[in-house]
Enzyme design. Structure first.
Site, PDB file in Angstrom:
ATOM      1  N   ARG A 107       0.804  -1.230   0.000  1.00  0.00           N
ATOM      2  CA  ARG A 107       0.000   0.000   0.000  1.00  0.00           C
ATOM      3  C   ARG A 107       0.832   1.274   0.000  1.00  0.00           C
ATOM      4  O   ARG A 107       0.296   2.376  -0.092  1.00  0.00           O
ATOM      5  CB  ARG A 107      -0.971  -0.015   1.190  1.00  0.00           C
ATOM      6  CG  ARG A 107      -2.205  -0.874   0.918  1.00  0.00           C
ATOM      7  CD  ARG A 107      -3.231  -0.697   1.993  1.00  0.00           C
ATOM      8  NE  ARG A 107      -2.885  -1.430   3.206  1.00  0.00           N
ATOM      9  CZ  ARG A 107      -3.282  -1.063   4.427  1.00  0.00           C
ATOM     10  NH1 ARG A 107      -4.003   0.038   4.586  1.00  0.00           N
ATOM     11  NH2 ARG A 107      -2.944  -1.773   5.473  1.00  0.00           N
ATOM     12  N   THR A 150       3.614 -13.938  11.120  1.00  0.00           N
ATOM     13  CA  THR A 150       4.472 -13.371  12.178  1.00  0.00           C
ATOM     14  C   THR A 150       5.157 -14.462  13.014  1.00  0.00           C
ATOM     15  O   THR A 150       6.297 -14.291  13.448  1.00  0.00           O
ATOM     16  CB  THR A 150       3.648 -12.454  13.096  1.00  0.00           C
ATOM     17  OG1 THR A 150       2.445 -13.146  13.486  1.00  0.00           O
ATOM     18  CG2 THR A 150       3.255 -11.166  12.400  1.00  0.00           C
TER      19      THR A 150
HETATM   20  C1  UD1 Z   1      -0.495  -8.502  13.532  1.00  0.00           C
HETATM   21  C2  UD1 Z   1      -1.021  -9.355  14.652  1.00  0.00           C
HETATM   22  C3  UD1 Z   1      -2.301  -8.720  15.226  1.00  0.00           C
HETATM   23  C4  UD1 Z   1      -2.026  -7.306  15.677  1.00  0.00           C
HETATM   24  C5  UD1 Z   1      -1.414  -6.507  14.537  1.00  0.00           C
HETATM   25  C6  UD1 Z   1      -0.967  -5.161  15.027  1.00  0.00           C
HETATM   26  C7  UD1 Z   1      -0.418 -11.647  14.130  1.00  0.00           C
HETATM   27  C8  UD1 Z   1      -0.877 -12.934  13.581  1.00  0.00           C
HETATM   28  N1  UD1 Z   1      -1.300 -10.654  14.135  1.00  0.00           N
HETATM   29  O1  UD1 Z   1      -1.440  -8.527  12.500  1.00  0.00           O
HETATM   30  O2  UD1 Z   1      -2.771  -9.472  16.305  1.00  0.00           O
HETATM   31  O3  UD1 Z   1      -3.215  -6.702  16.114  1.00  0.00           O
HETATM   32  O4  UD1 Z   1      -0.257  -7.190  14.001  1.00  0.00           O
HETATM   33  O5  UD1 Z   1      -0.585  -4.386  13.952  1.00  0.00           O
HETATM   34  O6  UD1 Z   1       0.714 -11.540  14.561  1.00  0.00           O
HETATM   35  N2  UD1 Z   1       5.847  -9.716   9.176  1.00  0.00           N
HETATM   36  C9  UD1 Z   1       6.962 -10.435   8.793  1.00  0.00           C
HETATM   37  N3  UD1 Z   1       6.779 -11.638   8.191  1.00  0.00           N
HETATM   38  C10 UD1 Z   1       5.554 -12.137   7.931  1.00  0.00           C
HETATM   39  C11 UD1 Z   1       4.418 -11.400   8.316  1.00  0.00           C
HETATM   40  C12 UD1 Z   1       4.599 -10.193   8.936  1.00  0.00           C
HETATM   41  O7  UD1 Z   1       8.092 -10.006   8.998  1.00  0.00           O
HETATM   42  O8  UD1 Z   1       5.489 -13.241   7.382  1.00  0.00           O
HETATM   43  C13 UD1 Z   1       6.045  -8.434   9.848  1.00  0.00           C
HETATM   44  C14 UD1 Z   1       5.504  -7.264   9.044  1.00  0.00           C
HETATM   45  O9  UD1 Z   1       6.533  -6.697   8.225  1.00  0.00           O
HETATM   46  C15 UD1 Z   1       5.062  -6.297  10.110  1.00  0.00           C
HETATM   47  C16 UD1 Z   1       4.669  -7.195  11.259  1.00  0.00           C
HETATM   48  O10 UD1 Z   1       5.291  -8.434  11.031  1.00  0.00           O
HETATM   49  O11 UD1 Z   1       6.102  -5.455  10.535  1.00  0.00           O
HETATM   50  C17 UD1 Z   1       3.167  -7.374  11.373  1.00  0.00           C
HETATM   51  O12 UD1 Z   1       2.683  -7.912  10.179  1.00  0.00           O
HETATM   52  P1  UD1 Z   1       1.251  -7.538   9.641  1.00  0.00           P
HETATM   53  O13 UD1 Z   1       0.962  -8.346   8.443  1.00  0.00           O
HETATM   54  O14 UD1 Z   1       1.108  -6.077   9.561  1.00  0.00           O
HETATM   55  O15 UD1 Z   1       0.364  -8.074  10.848  1.00  0.00           O
HETATM   56  P2  UD1 Z   1      -1.191  -8.103  10.961  1.00  0.00           P
HETATM   57  O16 UD1 Z   1      -1.716  -9.179  10.091  1.00  0.00           O
HETATM   58  O17 UD1 Z   1      -1.712  -6.750  10.767  1.00  0.00           O
END
Ligand code: UD1
Ligand code: CA
Length: 453
Positions: A13, A77
Protein backbone atom coordinates in the site's frame (compact mmCIF):
# COMPACT_ATOMS: atom_id res chain seq x y z
CA UNK A 1 17.06 -9.18 26.85
CA UNK A 2 17.17 -9.68 23.11
CA UNK A 3 15.20 -7.71 20.54
CA UNK A 4 13.64 -9.30 17.48
CA UNK A 5 12.37 -6.83 14.88
CA UNK A 6 9.94 -8.13 12.29
CA UNK A 7 10.59 -6.39 9.01
CA UNK A 8 9.98 -8.97 6.31
CA UNK A 9 6.44 -8.04 5.37
CA UNK A 10 5.48 -6.39 2.12
CA UNK A 11 4.42 -2.78 1.91
CA UNK A 12 2.12 -2.96 -1.08
CA UNK A 13 0.00 0.00 0.00
CA UNK A 14 3.01 2.33 0.01
CA UNK A 15 2.92 2.14 -3.83
CA UNK A 16 6.69 2.58 -3.85
CA UNK A 17 9.80 0.77 -5.05
CA UNK A 18 11.47 1.56 -1.72
CA UNK A 19 10.83 -1.25 0.81
CA UNK A 20 8.37 -0.12 3.46
CA UNK A 21 10.74 -0.28 6.42
CA UNK A 22 13.17 1.98 4.54
CA UNK A 23 10.58 4.73 3.99
CA UNK A 24 11.80 7.77 5.90
CA UNK A 25 10.13 9.32 8.91
CA UNK A 26 11.89 12.49 10.05
CA UNK A 27 14.56 11.74 7.46
CA UNK A 28 15.37 8.31 8.90
CA UNK A 29 14.11 4.87 7.75
CA UNK A 30 11.21 3.49 9.78
CA UNK A 31 13.36 0.52 10.73
CA UNK A 32 16.12 2.94 11.77
CA UNK A 33 13.79 4.40 14.40
CA UNK A 34 13.07 0.93 15.79
CA UNK A 35 16.80 0.16 15.86
CA UNK A 36 17.49 3.40 17.75
CA UNK A 37 14.89 2.38 20.33
CA UNK A 38 16.33 -1.13 20.58
CA UNK A 39 19.79 0.32 21.19
CA UNK A 40 18.47 2.58 23.94
CA UNK A 41 17.03 -0.53 25.62
CA UNK A 42 20.57 -1.89 25.75
CA UNK A 43 19.51 -5.20 24.28
CA UNK A 44 22.11 -7.94 24.37
CA UNK A 45 21.35 -8.74 20.77
CA UNK A 46 19.29 -7.14 18.02
CA UNK A 47 17.93 -9.47 15.35
CA UNK A 48 16.12 -8.17 12.30
CA UNK A 49 13.92 -10.53 10.32
CA UNK A 50 13.96 -9.26 6.74
CA UNK A 51 12.62 -10.61 3.50
CA UNK A 52 10.57 -8.36 1.32
CA UNK A 53 12.87 -5.81 -0.29
CA UNK A 54 15.68 -8.32 0.14
CA UNK A 55 19.26 -7.25 0.64
CA UNK A 56 18.52 -3.53 0.13
CA UNK A 57 17.08 -3.44 3.65
CA UNK A 58 20.09 -5.20 5.09
CA UNK A 59 22.57 -3.03 3.19
CA UNK A 60 20.81 0.21 4.10
CA UNK A 61 21.01 -0.43 7.83
CA UNK A 62 24.00 -2.74 8.20
CA UNK A 63 25.75 -2.33 11.55
CA UNK A 64 27.99 -4.44 13.75
CA UNK A 65 25.40 -4.77 16.47
CA UNK A 66 22.65 -6.19 14.23
CA UNK A 67 22.11 -9.80 13.25
CA UNK A 68 19.96 -10.59 10.26
CA UNK A 69 17.60 -13.51 9.64
CA UNK A 70 16.03 -13.92 6.25
CA UNK A 71 12.39 -14.97 5.98
CA UNK A 72 11.47 -16.28 2.55
CA UNK A 73 8.63 -16.79 1.80
CA UNK A 74 6.73 -14.77 4.40
CA UNK A 75 4.33 -17.15 6.09
CA UNK A 76 3.18 -15.03 9.02
CA UNK A 77 4.47 -13.37 12.18
CA UNK A 78 5.06 -16.70 13.97
CA UNK A 79 7.07 -17.99 11.03
CA UNK A 80 8.99 -14.70 11.00
CA UNK A 81 10.04 -14.98 14.65
CA UNK A 82 10.99 -18.61 14.03
CA UNK A 83 13.67 -17.44 11.57
CA UNK A 84 15.36 -15.52 14.38
CA UNK A 85 15.28 -18.39 16.88
CA UNK A 86 18.73 -19.79 15.97
CA UNK A 87 20.19 -16.40 16.91
CA UNK A 88 18.56 -16.28 20.35
CA UNK A 89 19.78 -17.79 23.60
CA UNK A 90 17.58 -19.82 25.97
CA UNK A 91 17.46 -18.11 29.31
CA UNK A 92 17.01 -14.70 27.73
CA UNK A 93 13.81 -12.77 27.16
CA UNK A 94 12.93 -11.82 23.62
CA UNK A 95 11.21 -8.51 22.96
CA UNK A 96 9.37 -8.61 19.64
CA UNK A 97 9.03 -5.29 17.79
CA UNK A 98 7.73 -4.40 14.32
CA UNK A 99 9.95 -2.62 11.78
CA UNK A 100 7.02 -0.51 10.62
CA UNK A 101 6.00 0.73 14.09
CA UNK A 102 8.55 3.51 14.58
CA UNK A 103 7.50 5.61 17.56
CA UNK A 104 7.23 3.28 20.55
CA UNK A 105 8.81 4.89 23.60
CA UNK A 106 11.70 3.27 25.40
CA UNK A 107 9.89 3.64 28.76
CA UNK A 108 6.85 1.79 27.41
CA UNK A 109 9.00 -1.13 26.29
CA UNK A 110 11.00 -1.21 29.52
CA UNK A 111 7.72 -1.36 31.42
CA UNK A 112 6.53 -4.23 29.22
CA UNK A 113 9.73 -6.21 29.78
CA UNK A 114 9.53 -5.53 33.51
CA UNK A 115 5.91 -6.75 33.56
CA UNK A 116 7.03 -10.02 31.96
CA UNK A 117 9.94 -10.65 34.31
CA UNK A 118 10.06 -14.00 36.06
CA UNK A 119 9.23 -16.02 32.95
CA UNK A 120 5.85 -14.49 32.14
CA UNK A 121 4.50 -13.70 28.68
CA UNK A 122 3.89 -9.95 28.47
CA UNK A 123 1.70 -8.38 25.78
CA UNK A 124 1.49 -4.70 24.91
CA UNK A 125 -2.22 -4.10 24.43
CA UNK A 126 -4.46 -1.13 23.92
CA UNK A 127 -8.13 -0.22 24.11
CA UNK A 128 -9.49 1.21 20.87
CA UNK A 129 -12.90 2.63 20.03
CA UNK A 130 -12.46 1.15 16.57
CA UNK A 131 -10.49 -2.10 16.91
CA UNK A 132 -11.07 -3.17 13.27
CA UNK A 133 -8.13 -5.01 11.76
CA UNK A 134 -6.36 -5.83 15.00
CA UNK A 135 -6.09 -9.11 16.85
CA UNK A 136 -8.41 -9.07 19.90
CA UNK A 137 -7.36 -9.93 23.44
CA UNK A 138 -9.74 -12.59 24.74
CA UNK A 139 -10.07 -12.78 28.55
CA UNK A 140 -11.90 -15.23 30.80
CA UNK A 141 -14.49 -14.42 33.46
CA UNK A 142 -11.70 -13.66 35.92
CA UNK A 143 -10.13 -11.19 33.51
CA UNK A 144 -7.19 -13.45 32.67
CA UNK A 145 -5.93 -13.42 29.07
CA UNK A 146 -6.77 -16.73 27.42
CA UNK A 147 -5.78 -16.14 23.80
CA UNK A 148 -5.60 -13.68 20.92
CA UNK A 149 -7.97 -14.01 18.01
CA UNK A 150 -7.24 -12.34 14.67
CA UNK A 151 -9.85 -10.13 13.02
CA UNK A 152 -10.35 -12.60 10.18
CA UNK A 153 -10.90 -15.55 12.54
CA UNK A 154 -13.05 -13.82 15.14
CA UNK A 155 -16.69 -14.42 15.98
CA UNK A 156 -19.06 -11.42 16.10
CA UNK A 157 -18.79 -11.44 19.93
CA UNK A 158 -15.00 -11.43 19.75
CA UNK A 159 -15.06 -8.62 17.18
CA UNK A 160 -16.80 -6.48 19.79
CA UNK A 161 -13.74 -6.69 22.09
CA UNK A 162 -12.03 -3.32 22.27
CA UNK A 163 -8.74 -4.51 23.71
CA UNK A 164 -6.32 -5.13 20.86
CA UNK A 165 -2.94 -6.71 20.35
CA UNK A 166 -0.34 -4.14 19.32
CA UNK A 167 1.88 -7.03 18.24
CA UNK A 168 4.66 -6.06 20.61
CA UNK A 169 5.42 -8.65 23.26
CA UNK A 170 8.11 -9.97 25.61
CA UNK A 171 8.58 -13.71 25.96
CA UNK A 172 11.12 -16.13 27.47
CA UNK A 173 13.19 -17.52 24.57
CA UNK A 174 13.10 -21.19 25.66
CA UNK A 175 9.30 -21.10 25.88
CA UNK A 176 9.06 -19.26 22.58
CA UNK A 177 11.07 -21.99 20.87
CA UNK A 178 8.77 -24.66 22.23
CA UNK A 179 5.54 -22.83 21.47
CA UNK A 180 6.46 -21.76 17.93
CA UNK A 181 7.25 -25.40 17.07
CA UNK A 182 3.66 -26.16 17.97
CA UNK A 183 1.95 -23.29 16.12
CA UNK A 184 0.10 -24.35 12.98
CA UNK A 185 -1.46 -22.40 10.12
CA UNK A 186 -5.01 -23.68 10.30
CA UNK A 187 -6.67 -20.27 10.15
CA UNK A 188 -8.37 -17.85 7.78
CA UNK A 189 -5.08 -16.53 6.37
CA UNK A 190 -3.19 -19.86 6.34
CA UNK A 191 -0.43 -18.09 8.24
CA UNK A 192 1.68 -19.07 11.23
CA UNK A 193 0.44 -16.60 13.81
CA UNK A 194 2.79 -15.43 16.56
CA UNK A 195 -0.35 -14.60 18.48
CA UNK A 196 -1.14 -18.31 18.82
CA UNK A 197 1.60 -18.65 21.46
CA UNK A 198 -0.73 -16.94 23.92
CA UNK A 199 -3.16 -19.87 24.12
CA UNK A 200 -0.18 -22.25 24.36
CA UNK A 201 1.25 -20.24 27.26
CA UNK A 202 -2.06 -20.42 29.08
CA UNK A 203 -2.24 -24.19 28.46
CA UNK A 204 1.29 -24.55 29.88
CA UNK A 205 0.31 -22.59 32.99
CA UNK A 206 2.54 -19.61 32.08
CA UNK A 207 1.14 -16.35 33.33
CA UNK A 208 0.14 -13.87 30.60
CA UNK A 209 0.27 -10.21 31.61
CA UNK A 210 -0.44 -6.99 29.75
CA UNK A 211 1.08 -3.52 29.69
CA UNK A 212 -0.11 -0.46 27.80
CA UNK A 213 1.52 2.41 25.95
CA UNK A 214 1.21 5.91 27.42
CA UNK A 215 0.28 7.49 24.09
CA UNK A 216 -1.88 5.88 21.45
CA UNK A 217 0.48 6.80 18.60
CA UNK A 218 3.31 4.76 20.15
CA UNK A 219 1.98 1.60 18.58
CA UNK A 220 0.72 2.95 15.27
CA UNK A 221 2.16 1.19 12.25
CA UNK A 222 2.77 2.48 8.77
CA UNK A 223 1.03 0.80 5.86
CA UNK A 224 0.45 3.72 3.51
CA UNK A 225 1.81 7.16 2.70
CA UNK A 226 -1.22 8.60 4.48
CA UNK A 227 -0.25 6.86 7.72
CA UNK A 228 3.39 7.80 7.17
CA UNK A 229 2.47 11.47 6.84
CA UNK A 230 0.26 11.29 9.93
CA UNK A 231 3.02 9.72 12.04
CA UNK A 232 5.50 12.30 10.73
CA UNK A 233 3.30 15.06 12.15
CA UNK A 234 2.85 13.19 15.43
CA UNK A 235 6.61 12.85 15.72
CA UNK A 236 7.32 16.47 14.78
CA UNK A 237 4.73 17.70 17.28
CA UNK A 238 6.51 15.68 19.96
CA UNK A 239 9.89 17.13 18.99
CA UNK A 240 8.46 20.66 19.02
CA UNK A 241 6.93 20.10 22.43
CA UNK A 242 10.25 18.90 23.83
CA UNK A 243 11.95 22.02 22.45
CA UNK A 244 9.29 24.25 24.01
CA UNK A 245 9.65 22.46 27.33
CA UNK A 246 13.39 23.09 27.18
CA UNK A 247 12.72 26.82 26.75
CA UNK A 248 13.16 27.21 23.00
CA UNK A 249 10.76 29.69 21.43
CA UNK A 250 9.21 27.78 18.55
CA UNK A 251 6.93 30.35 16.96
CA UNK A 252 4.56 27.70 15.60
CA UNK A 253 5.11 24.15 16.85
CA UNK A 254 3.04 22.89 13.91
CA UNK A 255 5.52 24.36 11.46
CA UNK A 256 8.94 22.95 12.31
CA UNK A 257 10.67 19.84 10.98
CA UNK A 258 13.59 18.23 12.75
CA UNK A 259 15.13 15.42 10.73
CA UNK A 260 18.03 14.60 12.97
CA UNK A 261 19.34 16.04 16.22
CA UNK A 262 18.69 19.64 17.12
CA UNK A 263 20.25 20.93 20.32
CA UNK A 264 19.55 24.42 21.57
CA UNK A 265 20.97 26.70 24.23
CA UNK A 266 18.95 29.20 26.25
CA UNK A 267 16.65 31.73 24.63
CA UNK A 268 16.85 30.34 21.15
CA UNK A 269 14.07 31.48 18.82
CA UNK A 270 12.94 29.58 15.74
CA UNK A 271 10.48 31.13 13.34
CA UNK A 272 8.09 29.15 11.13
CA UNK A 273 8.85 26.58 8.42
CA UNK A 274 12.44 25.80 9.30
CA UNK A 275 13.95 22.40 8.55
CA UNK A 276 16.82 21.01 10.62
CA UNK A 277 18.70 18.03 9.26
CA UNK A 278 21.56 15.97 10.60
CA UNK A 279 23.24 17.43 13.67
CA UNK A 280 22.41 21.06 14.33
CA UNK A 281 23.61 23.00 17.37
CA UNK A 282 22.21 26.43 18.19
CA UNK A 283 23.93 28.19 21.07
CA UNK A 284 22.38 30.66 23.51
CA UNK A 285 20.34 33.48 22.03
CA UNK A 286 20.47 32.27 18.44
CA UNK A 287 17.56 33.37 16.25
CA UNK A 288 16.54 31.54 13.12
CA UNK A 289 14.22 33.38 10.73
CA UNK A 290 11.38 31.82 8.79
CA UNK A 291 11.96 29.29 6.01
CA UNK A 292 15.55 28.35 6.73
CA UNK A 293 17.12 24.95 6.09
CA UNK A 294 20.08 23.98 8.30
CA UNK A 295 21.93 20.71 7.86
CA UNK A 296 24.88 19.76 10.08
CA UNK A 297 25.42 23.29 11.28
CA UNK A 298 26.85 24.88 14.41
CA UNK A 299 25.66 28.38 15.22
CA UNK A 300 27.44 30.21 18.05
CA UNK A 301 25.82 32.41 20.67
CA UNK A 302 23.79 35.40 19.62
CA UNK A 303 24.04 34.79 15.90
CA UNK A 304 21.02 35.60 13.76
CA UNK A 305 19.97 33.81 10.62
CA UNK A 306 17.44 35.91 8.70
CA UNK A 307 14.67 34.25 6.63
CA UNK A 308 15.26 32.02 3.58
CA UNK A 309 18.81 30.86 4.27
CA UNK A 310 20.30 27.50 3.38
CA UNK A 311 23.23 26.29 5.50
CA UNK A 312 25.00 22.95 5.18
CA UNK A 313 28.10 21.60 6.95
CA UNK A 314 28.93 25.07 8.15
CA UNK A 315 29.87 26.95 11.32
CA UNK A 316 28.60 30.40 12.16
CA UNK A 317 30.49 32.49 14.70
CA UNK A 318 29.02 34.31 17.67
CA UNK A 319 26.88 37.38 16.98
CA UNK A 320 27.13 36.89 13.22
CA UNK A 321 24.31 37.97 10.92
CA UNK A 322 23.38 35.78 7.98
CA UNK A 323 20.88 36.46 5.21
CA UNK A 324 18.15 36.89 4.27
CA UNK A 325 18.65 34.64 1.22
CA UNK A 326 22.19 33.52 2.00
CA UNK A 327 23.73 30.16 1.23
CA UNK A 328 26.52 28.65 3.31
CA UNK A 329 27.84 25.51 1.65
CA UNK A 330 30.03 22.76 3.12
CA UNK A 331 33.31 23.85 4.63
CA UNK A 332 32.18 27.35 5.55
CA UNK A 333 33.58 28.54 8.87
CA UNK A 334 32.67 32.02 9.96
CA UNK A 335 34.25 33.85 12.89
CA UNK A 336 32.63 36.22 15.33
CA UNK A 337 30.43 39.05 14.08
CA UNK A 338 30.63 38.13 10.42
CA UNK A 339 27.92 39.51 8.14
CA UNK A 340 26.80 37.47 5.13
CA UNK A 341 24.00 39.24 3.32
CA UNK A 342 21.47 38.53 0.63
CA UNK A 343 22.40 36.37 -2.34
CA UNK A 344 25.85 35.61 -1.01
CA UNK A 345 27.16 32.09 -1.47
CA UNK A 346 30.10 30.85 0.59
CA UNK A 347 31.78 27.49 0.07
CA UNK A 348 34.79 25.83 1.69
CA UNK A 349 35.98 29.16 3.05
CA UNK A 350 37.04 30.63 6.36
CA UNK A 351 36.03 34.16 7.13
CA UNK A 352 37.49 35.71 10.28
CA UNK A 353 35.89 38.07 12.79
CA UNK A 354 34.10 41.30 11.81
CA UNK A 355 34.31 40.71 8.06
CA UNK A 356 31.36 41.47 5.81
CA UNK A 357 30.03 40.33 2.46
CA UNK A 358 26.66 41.96 2.42
CA UNK A 359 25.37 41.59 -1.11
CA UNK A 360 25.52 39.29 -4.15
CA UNK A 361 28.85 37.52 -3.95
CA UNK A 362 30.48 34.11 -4.42
CA UNK A 363 33.26 33.26 -2.01
CA UNK A 364 34.61 29.77 -2.70
CA UNK A 365 37.85 28.15 -1.50
CA UNK A 366 38.89 31.38 0.20
CA UNK A 367 40.73 32.31 3.39
CA UNK A 368 39.49 35.69 4.44
CA UNK A 369 40.96 37.61 7.38
CA UNK A 370 39.40 39.96 9.90
CA UNK A 371 37.63 43.26 9.20
CA UNK A 372 37.53 42.57 5.48
CA UNK A 373 34.85 44.29 3.43
CA UNK A 374 33.77 42.36 0.36
CA UNK A 375 31.85 44.58 -2.07
CA UNK A 376 28.69 43.64 -3.91
CA UNK A 377 29.15 41.36 -6.88
CA UNK A 378 32.56 40.06 -5.83
CA UNK A 379 33.47 36.64 -7.17
CA UNK A 380 36.30 34.28 -6.37
CA UNK A 381 37.08 32.56 -9.67
CA UNK A 382 38.21 29.37 -7.97
CA UNK A 383 37.78 26.92 -10.82
CA UNK A 384 39.56 26.87 -14.18
CA UNK A 385 37.40 24.10 -15.54
CA UNK A 386 39.75 21.39 -14.33
CA UNK A 387 41.18 22.36 -10.94
CA UNK A 388 40.23 24.47 -7.96
CA UNK A 389 42.49 27.06 -6.38
CA UNK A 390 42.43 29.14 -3.21
CA UNK A 391 42.06 32.84 -2.75
CA UNK A 392 43.71 34.48 0.25
CA UNK A 393 42.42 37.82 1.49
CA UNK A 394 44.34 39.13 4.47
CA UNK A 395 43.09 41.30 7.36
CA UNK A 396 41.63 44.78 6.78
CA UNK A 397 41.27 44.42 3.02
CA UNK A 398 38.62 46.45 1.18
CA UNK A 399 37.32 44.87 -2.01
CA UNK A 400 35.40 47.17 -4.33
CA UNK A 401 32.21 46.00 -5.96
CA UNK A 402 32.13 43.72 -8.99
CA UNK A 403 35.62 42.39 -8.46
CA UNK A 404 36.84 39.04 -9.74
CA UNK A 405 39.67 37.33 -7.90
CA UNK A 406 41.22 34.78 -10.25
CA UNK A 407 42.68 32.12 -7.97
CA UNK A 408 45.29 31.30 -6.91
CA UNK A 409 45.75 34.85 -5.76
CA UNK A 410 46.51 36.75 -2.55
CA UNK A 411 45.36 40.17 -1.46
CA UNK A 412 47.82 41.60 1.08
CA UNK A 413 46.85 43.01 4.45
CA UNK A 414 45.20 46.41 4.29
CA UNK A 415 45.02 46.44 0.47
CA UNK A 416 42.18 48.07 -1.44
CA UNK A 417 40.89 46.68 -4.73
CA UNK A 418 39.11 49.19 -6.93
CA UNK A 419 35.61 48.37 -8.09
CA UNK A 420 35.50 46.26 -11.22
CA UNK A 421 38.99 44.84 -10.80
CA UNK A 422 39.86 41.50 -12.33
CA UNK A 423 42.71 40.43 -10.10
CA UNK A 424 45.03 37.91 -11.73
CA UNK A 425 48.21 38.69 -9.77
CA UNK A 426 48.72 39.17 -6.02
CA UNK A 427 47.75 42.60 -4.69
CA UNK A 428 50.40 44.12 -2.40
CA UNK A 429 49.43 45.22 1.12
CA UNK A 430 48.30 48.73 2.02
CA UNK A 431 47.93 49.93 -1.57
CA UNK A 432 45.19 50.42 -4.14
CA UNK A 433 45.15 47.88 -6.93
CA UNK A 434 42.79 48.43 -9.77
CA UNK A 435 42.37 46.92 -13.22
CA UNK A 436 39.91 49.06 -15.04
CA UNK A 437 40.04 50.92 -18.37
CA UNK A 438 40.53 54.62 -17.72
CA UNK A 439 37.36 56.64 -17.94
CA UNK A 440 36.92 58.61 -21.13
CA UNK A 441 34.50 61.34 -22.06
CA UNK A 442 33.95 62.02 -25.79
CA UNK A 443 33.05 65.65 -26.40
CA UNK A 444 30.55 66.39 -29.17
CA UNK A 445 29.25 62.80 -29.30
CA UNK A 446 25.64 62.52 -30.44
CA UNK A 447 23.14 59.79 -29.80
CA UNK A 448 22.09 57.96 -32.97
CA UNK A 449 18.62 58.91 -34.27
CA UNK A 450 16.10 56.59 -35.90
CA UNK A 451 16.43 56.46 -39.67
CA UNK A 452 13.09 57.27 -41.31
CA UNK A 453 12.20 55.08 -44.31
C1 UD1 B 1 -0.49 -8.50 13.53
C2 UD1 B 1 -1.02 -9.35 14.65
C3 UD1 B 1 -2.30 -8.72 15.23
C4 UD1 B 1 -2.03 -7.31 15.68
C5 UD1 B 1 -1.41 -6.51 14.54
C6 UD1 B 1 -0.97 -5.16 15.03
C7 UD1 B 1 -0.42 -11.65 14.13
C8 UD1 B 1 -0.88 -12.93 13.58
N1 UD1 B 1 -1.30 -10.65 14.13
O1 UD1 B 1 -1.44 -8.53 12.50
O2 UD1 B 1 -2.77 -9.47 16.30
O3 UD1 B 1 -3.21 -6.70 16.11
O4 UD1 B 1 -0.26 -7.19 14.00
O5 UD1 B 1 -0.59 -4.39 13.95
O6 UD1 B 1 0.71 -11.54 14.56
N2 UD1 B 1 5.85 -9.72 9.18
C9 UD1 B 1 6.96 -10.44 8.79
N3 UD1 B 1 6.78 -11.64 8.19
C10 UD1 B 1 5.55 -12.14 7.93
C11 UD1 B 1 4.42 -11.40 8.32
C12 UD1 B 1 4.60 -10.19 8.94
O7 UD1 B 1 8.09 -10.01 9.00
O8 UD1 B 1 5.49 -13.24 7.38
C13 UD1 B 1 6.05 -8.43 9.85
C14 UD1 B 1 5.50 -7.26 9.04
O9 UD1 B 1 6.53 -6.70 8.23
C15 UD1 B 1 5.06 -6.30 10.11
C16 UD1 B 1 4.67 -7.19 11.26
O10 UD1 B 1 5.29 -8.43 11.03
O11 UD1 B 1 6.10 -5.45 10.53
C17 UD1 B 1 3.17 -7.37 11.37
O12 UD1 B 1 2.68 -7.91 10.18
P1 UD1 B 1 1.25 -7.54 9.64
O13 UD1 B 1 0.96 -8.35 8.44
O14 UD1 B 1 1.11 -6.08 9.56
O15 UD1 B 1 0.36 -8.07 10.85
P2 UD1 B 1 -1.19 -8.10 10.96
O16 UD1 B 1 -1.72 -9.18 10.09
O17 UD1 B 1 -1.71 -6.75 10.77
CA1 CA C 1 -0.98 -10.26 7.95
Amino acid sequence: MEVVILAAGQGKRMCSDLPKVLQPLAGKPLLGHVLTTARQLEAKRICVVYGHGGETVREALAADDIQWAKQEPQLGTGHAVQQALPLLADGDTALVLYGDVPLTRVQTLSALVAAGSGGKLALLTEFLDNPTGYGRIVRDGAGRVTRIVEQKDATPEELAIREVNTGILAVPVARLRDWLARVGNDNAQKEYYLTDIVALAVADGVEVVTAHPVAHWETLGVNSKVQLAQLERVHQAEVAERLLEAGVTVIDPARIDVRGELSCGRDVEIDVNCVFEGKVMLADGVRIGANCVLKNVKVAAGAQIAPFCHLEDAEVGAASKIGPYARLRPGTVLGEDVHIGNFVEVKNSRIAAHSKANHLAYLGDADIGSRVNVGAGTITCNYDGANKFRTVIEDDVFIGSDTQLVAPVTVGRGATLGAGTTLTKDAPPDTLTISRARQLTVPGWKRPVKIRK
